[in-house]
Design a protein around this motif. Structure first.
Motif, short mmCIF file in Angstrom:
data_model
loop_
_atom_site.label_atom_id
_atom_site.label_comp_id
_atom_site.label_asym_id
_atom_site.label_seq_id
_atom_site.Cartn_x
_atom_site.Cartn_y
_atom_site.Cartn_z
N LEU A 94 -5.07 -1.95 -7.18
CA LEU A 94 -4.98 -0.85 -6.22
C LEU A 94 -4.66 -1.37 -4.82
O LEU A 94 -3.96 -0.70 -4.04
CB LEU A 94 -6.27 -0.02 -6.20
CG LEU A 94 -6.68 0.69 -7.51
CD1 LEU A 94 -7.72 1.76 -7.23
CD2 LEU A 94 -5.53 1.30 -8.27
N THR A 95 -5.13 -2.57 -4.52
CA THR A 95 -4.76 -3.18 -3.24
C THR A 95 -3.26 -3.44 -3.20
O THR A 95 -2.59 -3.19 -2.19
CB THR A 95 -5.54 -4.51 -3.04
OG1 THR A 95 -6.93 -4.20 -3.00
CG2 THR A 95 -5.15 -5.20 -1.75
N ALA A 96 -2.70 -3.88 -4.32
CA ALA A 96 -1.26 -4.15 -4.37
C ALA A 96 -0.47 -2.85 -4.20
O ALA A 96 0.56 -2.81 -3.51
CB ALA A 96 -0.90 -4.82 -5.69
N ILE A 97 -0.95 -1.79 -4.82
CA ILE A 97 -0.25 -0.49 -4.70
C ILE A 97 -0.27 -0.04 -3.24
O ILE A 97 0.71 0.45 -2.70
CB ILE A 97 -0.92 0.56 -5.62
CG1 ILE A 97 -0.74 0.16 -7.10
CG2 ILE A 97 -0.33 1.94 -5.38
CD1 ILE A 97 -1.60 0.98 -8.08
N THR A 98 -1.42 -0.25 -2.59
CA THR A 98 -1.55 0.12 -1.18
C THR A 98 -0.66 -0.76 -0.30
O THR A 98 0.05 -0.27 0.59
CB THR A 98 -3.02 -0.03 -0.73
OG1 THR A 98 -3.85 0.69 -1.64
CG2 THR A 98 -3.24 0.50 0.67
N ARG A 99 -0.67 -2.07 -0.58
CA ARG A 99 0.15 -3.00 0.21
C ARG A 99 1.63 -2.66 0.08
O ARG A 99 2.41 -2.78 1.02
CB ARG A 99 -0.12 -4.43 -0.27
CG ARG A 99 0.38 -5.52 0.68
CD ARG A 99 0.25 -6.89 0.02
NE ARG A 99 1.01 -6.92 -1.22
CZ ARG A 99 0.52 -7.22 -2.42
NH1 ARG A 99 -0.74 -7.57 -2.58
NH2 ARG A 99 1.30 -7.20 -3.48
N ALA A 100 2.03 -2.19 -1.09
CA ALA A 100 3.44 -1.83 -1.30
C ALA A 100 3.83 -0.62 -0.45
O ALA A 100 5.01 -0.39 -0.21
CB ALA A 100 3.68 -1.53 -2.78
N GLY A 101 2.82 0.15 -0.02
CA GLY A 101 3.15 1.25 0.90
C GLY A 101 2.60 2.61 0.51
O GLY A 101 2.91 3.60 1.16
N ALA A 102 1.81 2.68 -0.56
CA ALA A 102 1.26 3.98 -0.94
C ALA A 102 0.08 4.33 -0.04
O ALA A 102 -0.76 3.48 0.24
CB ALA A 102 0.83 3.96 -2.40
N ASN A 103 0.02 5.58 0.40
CA ASN A 103 -1.11 6.05 1.19
C ASN A 103 -2.20 6.64 0.31
O ASN A 103 -3.36 6.71 0.70
CB ASN A 103 -0.69 7.17 2.15
CG ASN A 103 0.56 6.83 2.90
OD1 ASN A 103 1.65 7.21 2.49
ND2 ASN A 103 0.42 6.09 3.97
N ILE A 104 -1.78 7.12 -0.85
CA ILE A 104 -2.67 7.88 -1.74
C ILE A 104 -2.48 7.31 -3.14
O ILE A 104 -1.35 7.03 -3.54
CB ILE A 104 -2.25 9.37 -1.74
CG1 ILE A 104 -2.28 9.95 -0.32
CG2 ILE A 104 -3.10 10.19 -2.70
CD1 ILE A 104 -1.46 11.22 -0.15
#
Ligand code: PBG
Length: 335
Positions: free
Chosen positions: A307-317
């Motif tokens: 989930l950190t990787a998904i956030t780092r890629a640019g997802a806000n939600i």
């Protein structure tokens, strides 16, 4: 022997420094928990391919959402499992269908403590399992009729809005779906209601467990004539997102998440200011669960990293079946 003057490790020795300089953090209010709702009373029907997830009757759904809200999670997204399926998916356009009933019950209990989002699509409601009305193409093949489906999508969306949904999430990948839904909402006074479009949704094998959960596997063919080709140029995802924004989408979604982080990053860079959601889908969930059950992976560590990787890629939600676990893990004291 020469020693390095530049040392990247200087920022890593002390945990408090690591925490201070990290730019990516998870927070429960940016998570959305997907839930499956069915008719009946007191039912928690386990979904075998997704341990810990259930088809819930409405009373159980209300209990579940109480817990979810108390964990500080931002929202839920509801998927309905109707008692009866037919060629057009009538239950989804009926004000007493499973989703409107569920939305009313949750909103009655929780008010604005939790955002209630609804998936707007037909695959759970049609007997053929496709995301719209079927027509015969000139070639003789059967496929979803885009424009006939738009009218029904607008009807379904309005039913969800009237039941009290906070955000509508159309997932059918029909061309023009956002415009059709937006027009229907606005005409009926729901101009304030946001749409989170599944804008770049791929024809992915990672949806397998979900189709068991929702009973929505297509009875013939596949979804490749409407969902995106994983091998398509990334530019096609940009066009999908641009189109949905032009049609009035307020937030956009990329789905699945982990195998498509390049798309998340590209869309982030390209569309400043647009909230991006990423759907950490059922197959991504089940893979980790299965490995963790065998003791091959540390579930908590792998999930927080993903989930950190998904956030780092640019997802806000992030939409994730781990929303509850993550909220609990984040509340634990830092090590
Ligand atoms: C379709 C829909 C699907 C998912 C969310 N909405 C399935 C599909 O397109 O076949 C998949 C979610 C998941 O795999 O977790 N309405």
């Amino acid at each position: 022997m020469s020693f390095p003057t530049v040392r990247l490790r200087r920022l890593r020795y002390e945990p408090a420094i690591r925490r201070m300089v990290q730019e990516t953090s998870l927070s429960p209010e940016r998570l959305i928990m997907p839930l499956f709702v069915r008719s009946g009373k007191n039912i928690r029907q386990p979904i075998s391919a997704m341990p810990g997830n259930f088809q819930l009757s409405i009373d159980q759904l209300v209990q579940e959402t109480n817990e979810i809200a108390s964990l500080g999670i931002g929202g839920i997204i509801l998927f309905g499992i109707p008692d009866k399926k037919d060629a057009v998916g009538s239950d989804s356009m009926n004000e007493n269908g499973i989703i409107p009933q569920a939305v009313r019950a949750v909103k009655q209990t929780l008010g604005n403590k939790l955002l209630v989002m609804t998936d707007v699509c037909f695959c759970e409601y049609t007997d053929h399992g496709h995301c719209g009305i079927i027509q015969q193409l000139p070639s003789g093949r059967h496929d979803v009729d885009n424009d006939a489906t738009l009218e029904n999508l607008a009807r379904q969306a309005l039913i969800h809005a009237q039941a009290g949904a906070d955000v509508l999430a159309p997932s059918g990948m029909m061309d023009g779906m956002i415009q059709a839904i937006r027009a229907g909402l606005d005409k009926n006074g729901f101009y304030h209601l946001p749409i989170m479009s599944y804008a770049a949704k791929y024809a992915s094998s990672f949806y397998g467990p979900f189709r068991e959960a929702a009973g929505s596997a297509p009875q013939f063919g596949d979804r490749r004539s409407y969902q995106m080709d994983p091998a398509a140029s990334a530019g096609q995802a940009i066009r999908e997102v641009q189109l949905d924004l032009d049609e009035g989408a307020d937030m956009i979604m990329i789905k699945p998440a982990l195998a498509y982080l390049d798309i998340v990053r590209m869309v982030r860079d390209r569309f400043a200011g647009v909230p991006i959601a990423a759907y950490n889908v059922s197959g991504e969930f089940s893979m980790v669960k299965a490995a963790a059950e065998r003791g091959w992976l540390d579930e908590k560590a792998v999930v927080l990293e993903s989930l950190t990787a998904i956030t780092r890629a640019g997802a806000n939600i992030i939409l994730t079946y781990w929303a509850k676990d993550v909220a609990k893990w984040l509340a634990e004291p830092a090590m």
